[in-house]
Design a protein around this motif. Structure first.
Motif, PDB file in Angstrom:
ATOM      1  N   GLY A 225       0.822  -1.198   0.000  1.00 12.50           N
ATOM      2  CA  GLY A 225       0.000   0.000   0.000  1.00 12.50           C
ATOM      3  C   GLY A 225       0.857   1.249   0.000  1.00 12.50           C
ATOM      4  O   GLY A 225       2.082   1.187  -0.111  1.00 12.50           O
ATOM      5  N   LEU A 226       0.203   2.389   0.135  1.00 11.46           N
ATOM      6  CA  LEU A 226       0.885   3.681   0.109  1.00 11.46           C
ATOM      7  C   LEU A 226       0.942   4.277   1.512  1.00 11.46           C
ATOM      8  O   LEU A 226      -0.071   4.310   2.224  1.00 11.46           O
ATOM      9  CB  LEU A 226       0.160   4.643  -0.828  1.00 11.46           C
ATOM     10  CG  LEU A 226       0.087   4.231  -2.292  1.00 11.46           C
ATOM     11  CD1 LEU A 226      -0.773   5.223  -3.084  1.00 11.46           C
ATOM     12  CD2 LEU A 226       1.487   4.149  -2.899  1.00 11.46           C
ATOM     13  N   GLY A 227       2.111   4.783   1.881  1.00  9.16           N
ATOM     14  CA  GLY A 227       2.270   5.375   3.197  1.00  9.16           C
ATOM     15  C   GLY A 227       1.339   6.551   3.429  1.00  9.16           C
ATOM     16  O   GLY A 227       0.835   6.755   4.536  1.00  9.16           O
ATOM     17  N   GLU A 228       1.086   7.324   2.385  1.00  8.95           N
ATOM     18  CA  GLU A 228       0.214   8.488   2.527  1.00  8.95           C
ATOM     19  C   GLU A 228      -1.238   8.087   2.766  1.00  8.95           C
ATOM     20  O   GLU A 228      -2.054   8.927   3.154  1.00  8.95           O
ATOM     21  CB  GLU A 228       0.299   9.370   1.281  1.00  8.95           C
ATOM     22  CG  GLU A 228      -0.208   8.720   0.009  1.00  8.95           C
ATOM     23  CD  GLU A 228       0.018   9.568  -1.225  1.00  8.95           C
ATOM     24  OE1 GLU A 228      -0.734   9.397  -2.205  1.00  8.95           O
ATOM     25  OE2 GLU A 228       0.950  10.394  -1.216  1.00  8.95           O
ATOM     26  N   GLU A 229      -1.563   6.812   2.564  1.00 11.38           N
ATOM     27  CA  GLU A 229      -2.918   6.318   2.785  1.00 11.38           C
ATOM     28  C   GLU A 229      -3.015   5.444   4.031  1.00 11.38           C
ATOM     29  O   GLU A 229      -3.972   4.686   4.203  1.00 11.38           O
ATOM     30  CB  GLU A 229      -3.394   5.540   1.560  1.00 11.38           C
ATOM     31  CG  GLU A 229      -3.535   6.405   0.310  1.00 11.38           C
ATOM     32  CD  GLU A 229      -3.988   5.632  -0.917  1.00 11.38           C
ATOM     33  OE1 GLU A 229      -4.263   6.280  -1.938  1.00 11.38           O
ATOM     34  OE2 GLU A 229      -4.052   4.383  -0.851  1.00 11.38           O
ATOM     35  N   ALA A 230      -2.037   5.550   4.941  1.00 12.14           N
ATOM     36  CA  ALA A 230      -1.998   4.685   6.116  1.00 12.14           C
ATOM     37  C   ALA A 230      -3.272   4.787   6.951  1.00 12.14           C
ATOM     38  O   ALA A 230      -3.799   3.769   7.422  1.00 12.14           O
ATOM     39  CB  ALA A 230      -0.776   5.009   6.974  1.00 12.14           C
ATOM     40  N   ALA A 231      -3.789   6.003   7.146  1.00 10.89           N
ATOM     41  CA  ALA A 231      -5.012   6.166   7.940  1.00 10.89           C
ATOM     42  C   ALA A 231      -6.184   5.473   7.263  1.00 10.89           C
ATOM     43  O   ALA A 231      -7.009   4.817   7.928  1.00 10.89           O
ATOM     44  CB  ALA A 231      -5.315   7.652   8.145  1.00 10.89           C
ATOM     45  N   GLY A 232      -6.272   5.597   5.939  1.00 11.14           N
ATOM     46  CA  GLY A 232      -7.329   4.925   5.202  1.00 11.14           C
ATOM     47  C   GLY A 232      -7.204   3.416   5.262  1.00 11.14           C
ATOM     48  O   GLY A 232      -8.211   2.695   5.326  1.00 11.14           O
TER      49      GLY A 232
ATOM     50  N   VAL B 210       0.854  -5.201   5.765  1.00 13.02           N
ATOM     51  CA  VAL B 210       0.815  -4.257   4.656  1.00 13.02           C
ATOM     52  C   VAL B 210       2.153  -3.521   4.590  1.00 13.02           C
ATOM     53  O   VAL B 210       2.507  -2.780   5.512  1.00 13.02           O
ATOM     54  CB  VAL B 210      -0.330  -3.235   4.814  1.00 13.02           C
ATOM     55  CG1 VAL B 210      -0.377  -2.312   3.595  1.00 13.02           C
ATOM     56  CG2 VAL B 210      -1.671  -3.936   5.008  1.00 13.02           C
ATOM     57  N   PHE B 211       2.909  -3.731   3.522  1.00 12.32           N
ATOM     58  CA  PHE B 211       4.130  -2.970   3.270  1.00 12.32           C
ATOM     59  C   PHE B 211       3.720  -1.609   2.708  1.00 12.32           C
ATOM     60  O   PHE B 211       2.846  -1.527   1.851  1.00 12.32           O
ATOM     61  CB  PHE B 211       5.023  -3.696   2.269  1.00 12.32           C
ATOM     62  CG  PHE B 211       5.657  -4.949   2.798  1.00 12.32           C
ATOM     63  CD1 PHE B 211       6.984  -4.970   3.182  1.00 12.32           C
ATOM     64  CD2 PHE B 211       4.918  -6.124   2.914  1.00 12.32           C
ATOM     65  CE1 PHE B 211       7.575  -6.128   3.668  1.00 12.32           C
ATOM     66  CE2 PHE B 211       5.487  -7.281   3.400  1.00 12.32           C
ATOM     67  CZ  PHE B 211       6.820  -7.279   3.777  1.00 12.32           C
ATOM     68  N   LEU B 212       4.374  -0.556   3.160  1.00 12.72           N
ATOM     69  CA  LEU B 212       4.037   0.797   2.731  1.00 12.72           C
ATOM     70  C   LEU B 212       5.111   1.356   1.804  1.00 12.72           C
ATOM     71  O   LEU B 212       6.290   1.444   2.195  1.00 12.72           O
ATOM     72  CB  LEU B 212       3.872   1.714   3.945  1.00 12.72           C
ATOM     73  CG  LEU B 212       2.760   1.318   4.926  1.00 12.72           C
ATOM     74  CD1 LEU B 212       2.769   2.241   6.134  1.00 12.72           C
ATOM     75  CD2 LEU B 212       1.392   1.314   4.237  1.00 12.72           C
ATOM     76  N   ASP B 213       4.727   1.679   0.589  1.00  8.30           N
ATOM     77  CA  ASP B 213       5.579   2.328  -0.418  1.00  8.30           C
ATOM     78  C   ASP B 213       6.671   1.425  -0.983  1.00  8.30           C
ATOM     79  O   ASP B 213       6.811   1.301  -2.193  1.00  8.30           O
ATOM     80  CB  ASP B 213       6.239   3.596   0.129  1.00  8.30           C
ATOM     81  CG  ASP B 213       5.247   4.664   0.512  1.00  8.30           C
ATOM     82  OD1 ASP B 213       4.129   4.661  -0.036  1.00  8.30           O
ATOM     83  OD2 ASP B 213       5.573   5.497   1.373  1.00  8.30           O
ATOM     84  N   LYS B 214       7.442   0.810  -0.094  1.00  7.14           N
ATOM     85  CA  LYS B 214       8.606   0.046  -0.534  1.00  7.14           C
ATOM     86  C   LYS B 214       8.591  -1.351   0.054  1.00  7.14           C
ATOM     87  O   LYS B 214       8.104  -1.578   1.157  1.00  7.14           O
ATOM     88  CB  LYS B 214       9.900   0.760  -0.113  1.00  7.14           C
ATOM     89  CG  LYS B 214      10.068   2.139  -0.718  1.00  7.14           C
ATOM     90  CD  LYS B 214      11.348   2.803  -0.230  1.00  7.14           C
ATOM     91  CE  LYS B 214      11.512   4.193  -0.818  1.00  7.14           C
ATOM     92  NZ  LYS B 214      12.756   4.852  -0.371  1.00  7.14           N
ATOM     93  N   PHE B 215       9.145  -2.287  -0.717  1.00  7.39           N
ATOM     94  CA  PHE B 215       9.352  -3.646  -0.248  1.00  7.39           C
ATOM     95  C   PHE B 215      10.759  -3.709   0.327  1.00  7.39           C
ATOM     96  O   PHE B 215      11.750  -3.650  -0.400  1.00  7.39           O
ATOM     97  CB  PHE B 215       9.189  -4.638  -1.403  1.00  7.39           C
ATOM     98  CG  PHE B 215       9.367  -6.075  -1.005  1.00  7.39           C
ATOM     99  CD1 PHE B 215       8.394  -6.732  -0.284  1.00  7.39           C
ATOM    100  CD2 PHE B 215      10.504  -6.766  -1.375  1.00  7.39           C
ATOM    101  CE1 PHE B 215       8.551  -8.064   0.079  1.00  7.39           C
ATOM    102  CE2 PHE B 215      10.680  -8.100  -1.025  1.00  7.39           C
ATOM    103  CZ  PHE B 215       9.702  -8.749  -0.293  1.00  7.39           C
ATOM    104  N   ARG B 216      10.841  -3.794   1.643  1.00  7.22           N
ATOM    105  CA  ARG B 216      12.135  -3.774   2.325  1.00  7.22           C
ATOM    106  C   ARG B 216      12.441  -5.157   2.860  1.00  7.22           C
ATOM    107  O   ARG B 216      11.967  -5.554   3.914  1.00  7.22           O
ATOM    108  CB  ARG B 216      12.118  -2.758   3.467  1.00  7.22           C
ATOM    109  CG  ARG B 216      11.887  -1.318   3.018  1.00  7.22           C
ATOM    110  CD  ARG B 216      11.742  -0.394   4.216  1.00  7.22           C
ATOM    111  NE  ARG B 216      11.623   0.999   3.845  1.00  7.22           N
ATOM    112  CZ  ARG B 216      10.475   1.616   3.576  1.00  7.22           C
ATOM    113  NH1 ARG B 216       9.344   0.926   3.610  1.00  7.22           N
ATOM    114  NH2 ARG B 216      10.458   2.893   3.276  1.00  7.22           N
ATOM    115  N   MET B 217      13.240  -5.890   2.117  1.00  3.64           N
ATOM    116  CA  MET B 217      13.723  -7.184   2.582  1.00  3.64           C
ATOM    117  C   MET B 217      15.232  -7.212   2.349  1.00  3.64           C
ATOM    118  O   MET B 217      15.921  -6.316   2.769  1.00  3.64           O
ATOM    119  CB  MET B 217      12.975  -8.328   1.896  1.00  3.64           C
ATOM    120  CG  MET B 217      11.587  -8.576   2.479  1.00  3.64           C
ATOM    121  SD  MET B 217      11.683  -9.260   4.156  1.00  3.64           S
ATOM    122  CE  MET B 217       9.967  -9.252   4.647  1.00  3.64           C
TER     123      MET B 217
END
Length: 260
Positions: free
Chosen positions: A64-71, A109-116
């Motif tokens: 998902g998108l970090g700017e939409e975290a509240a949603g 839910v990963f936000l913006d980036k896939f960090r592995m």
């Protein structure tokens, strides 16, 4: 049951994980929130050889998108989930976790980036497919794993068996041009991708590929490998190439509760 201000009842999480993942994305879309399925469930949704690609799944992973975290938090509240408050306080700038107590599992839910092992930014690519990450982006989340386990290889074989190698993001095509460009920006990713491609033939017997399937896999691996190698590299990449594995080239991550 849960309901919104208008009295609409959304119900509890479904037992079937593929159906539940789709339900989440659909409800998010109705609220103007972008979510896309990733991990093994998304791989299964792209496969035609379901008998081969199906495997056990423990949890649902989304992008998902970090700017939409509240949603995003509202979406999961609507659908009968409980937030993992401690996890979300600690990691909420990168990932959110929601508990499904009815089925004893969770959604991450990963936000913006896939960090592995390597970090990939998917903010500009969420709209390629209606429900999942694009086929190419799914492939990248698997091929970037440094210490691959059986489920990673299983998913990679599922993707290679059922799809072609091309140079765009059409349905059924792994976009070798995009893969090569990502690798040309990050030596560590390049190194990991080539090493993992070279390992795939070692598992032909394990996954019981017949002669025709082995030849098809060999061709697809060769095409993708050639494209990655021949993509032009910049001076910083070339300088990093000279250093090689003498410096760390990936992030050490704990995969518990991570991508499935």
């Amino acid at each position: 049951m849960t309901e919104d201000a208008g009295g609409t009842i959304y119900g509890r999480p479904l037992k079937d994980m593929s159906e539940e993942a789709t339900r989440i994305v659909d409800h998010a879309r109705s609220k103007g929130v972008q979510l896309r399925i990733m991990g093994g469930i998304a791989v299964r949704m792209h496969c035609t050889s379901l008998e081969f690609c199906d495997r056990p799944y423990s949890d649902i992973d989304l992008m998902g998108l970090g700017e939409e975290a509240a949603g995003i938090e509202q979406v999961f509240g609507d659908l009968g989930y409980s937030p993992d408050r401690q996890f979300n306080v600690l990691h909420g700038y990168q990932r959110l976790k929601f508990e499904d107590h009815a089925n004893n599992r969770h959604v991450e839910v990963f936000l913006d980036k896939f960090r592995m092992d390597h970090t990939m930014d998917f903010r500009e690519r969420l709209g390629i497919h209606q429900y999942t990450l694009s086929l190419t982006d799914l492939f990248m989340t698997k091929i970037q794993v440094v210490k691959m386990d059986e489920k990673d290889f299983h998913d990679l074989f599922s993707l290679f068996r059922d799809h072609k190698i091309g140079i765009d993001d059409r349905e059924g095509v792994i976009n070798a041009r995009h893969v090569a460009r990502l690798c040309a920006q990050d030596w560590g990713l390049y190194h990991t991708v080539l090493k993992n491609l070279a390992r795939l033939p070692d598992f032909y017997d394990h996954f019981e590929l017949d002669r025709e399937e082995r030849q098809s896999m060999d061709r697809r691996i060769w095409i993708l490998r050639l494209r990655v190698i021949e993509e032009p590299k910049g001076p910083l990449w070339l300088a990093r190439d000279r250093i090689g594995e003498r410096l760390p080239f990936y992030e050490e991550v704990e995969r518990e509760g991570g991508e499935e």
